[in-house]
Design an enzyme around this catalytic site. Structure first.
Site, PDB file in Angstrom:
ATOM      1  N   TYR A 166     -26.753   8.526  32.351  1.00 59.46           N
ATOM      2  CA  TYR A 166     -27.728   7.609  31.759  1.00 59.46           C
ATOM      3  C   TYR A 166     -28.650   8.366  30.795  1.00 59.46           C
ATOM      4  O   TYR A 166     -28.905   7.908  29.673  1.00 59.46           O
ATOM      5  CB  TYR A 166     -28.544   6.946  32.868  1.00 59.46           C
ATOM      6  CG  TYR A 166     -29.471   5.862  32.375  1.00 59.46           C
ATOM      7  CD1 TYR A 166     -28.968   4.642  31.926  1.00 59.46           C
ATOM      8  CD2 TYR A 166     -30.854   6.052  32.361  1.00 59.46           C
ATOM      9  CE1 TYR A 166     -29.821   3.641  31.468  1.00 59.46           C
ATOM     10  CE2 TYR A 166     -31.711   5.059  31.908  1.00 59.46           C
ATOM     11  CZ  TYR A 166     -31.187   3.857  31.469  1.00 59.46           C
ATOM     12  OH  TYR A 166     -32.029   2.872  31.007  1.00 59.46           O
ATOM     13  N   LYS A 170     -28.815   7.760  26.714  1.00 60.10           N
ATOM     14  CA  LYS A 170     -30.029   7.265  26.058  1.00 60.10           C
ATOM     15  C   LYS A 170     -30.563   8.270  25.039  1.00 60.10           C
ATOM     16  O   LYS A 170     -31.090   7.872  23.988  1.00 60.10           O
ATOM     17  CB  LYS A 170     -31.095   6.932  27.112  1.00 60.10           C
ATOM     18  CG  LYS A 170     -30.779   5.688  27.924  1.00 60.10           C
ATOM     19  CD  LYS A 170     -30.657   4.453  27.034  1.00 60.10           C
ATOM     20  CE  LYS A 170     -30.472   3.179  27.824  1.00 60.10           C
ATOM     21  NZ  LYS A 170     -30.372   1.977  26.955  1.00 60.10           N
TER      22      LYS A 170
END
Length: 306
Positions: A166, A170
């Protein structure tokens, strides 16, 4: 087209303004921030193209909007399918003035023992899916001199352990949007990046119980651990869209910590040593995997699991 003049729509509860009558595309619109943003933009007179993996959730969102909306069940990583959706949006609603790359999934767990396929899928959806969204809708934005908003996260600079996919995705999405901004600015297309912190969505439904999320939150100051409502975030995003903002911070105090970003990796490493290292490995393995029903739906669909 929306029914009535902007003034008439305002009397019926719409706000009108610079967004009124324009077309917005929102990916990941069936849940959480995407659904809340769709409601916010519709209330301001925009016509919505709702993209997502679950047609039922998209349809429920569309049914609750005050204005016109179309639902498109699509995988944002499927370039051919996304290109077909972009064509249909132009045909059914008109060219998009606003495109929000919001679709995203998250997973937790140790990097080494975790599922490599899930790790790669998080990066694929969050980074490659955003790039595909931009790629297929850039012809729209070129026609409208529009605005592309990349939904990022404090994970872009937090580098949280047990969430490596994640955070990597991002950070990559942030860097992609910055590069794209410089590339297409001469064409009159604006690019914004939204930095979200803890937000109350299906993805964080177990925030009070999940051992990794609990440890990460507990290590932050009390004000930083506050969970924002999705509607509150959507209002800030809508305001940023109106301004064609370079960056949108949700909550606003995040803007103040941007200069401190170089300090975060060593601080997070310290948290890992003092808090995450104490967690039960068996419990970490038990709770590892994709977060939230939206991520679960994507993972099932990607593997054709019923």
């Amino acid at each position: 087209m929306p029914k009535g003049t902007p003034q008439e729509r305002q009397r019926r509860g719409g706000r009108g303004g610079v967004l009124d009558g324009r077309v917005a595309v929102v990916t990941g619109a069936g849940r959480g921030v995407g659904a809340a943003l769709a409601r916010e933009l519709s209330a301001y007179g925009m016509r919505l193209a709702l993209l997502g993996r679950e047609v039922d959730t998209l349809s429920r969102v569309a049914a609750g909007l005050p204005g016109e909306a179309r639902c498109f069940e699509v995988d944002v990583t499927d370039r051919a399918a996304m290109a077909r959706v972009a064509f249909r949006v132009a045909d059914e609603l008109g060219p998009a003035s606003v495109v929000v790359a919001n679709a995203g999934i998250a997973a937790t767990g140790p990097f080494e023992s975790g599922d490599p396929g899930l790790w790669e899928r998080v990066v694929e959806v969050n980074l490659l899916g955003s790039a595909t969204t931009a790629r297929v809708f850039l012809p729209h934005l070129r026609r409208t001199r529009g605005y592309f908003l990349q939904i990022a996260s404090t994970a872009a600079f937090g580098a949280a352990p047990m969430m490596s996919a994640y955070c990597a995705s991002k950070a990559g999405a942030e860097s992609f949007a910055q590069s794209l901004r410089a590339e297409i600015a001469p064409e009159g297309i604006a690019v914004g990046i939204a930095y979200l912190h803890w937000t109350g969505t299906d993805m964080t439904r177990d925030i009070g119980e999940h051992p990794v999320l609990l440890a990460l939150r507990a290590a932050q100051p009390r004000f930083a651990g506050r969970v924002q409502a999705a509607g509150e975030v959507a209002r800030r995003l809508r305001h940023g869209i109106e301004l064609r903002a370079t960056s949108v911070h949700c909550p606003a105090w995040l803007r103040l910590v941007q200069p401190l970003r170089p300090l975060f990796p060593p601080l997070v490493a310290r948290v890992a040593r003092t808090r995450l290292a104490r967690l039960d490995p068996v419990e970490l393995d038990r709770t590892a995997g994709v977060l939230g029903p939206g991520g679960e739906a994507d993972w099932r669909a990607a593997h054709r699991v019923t």
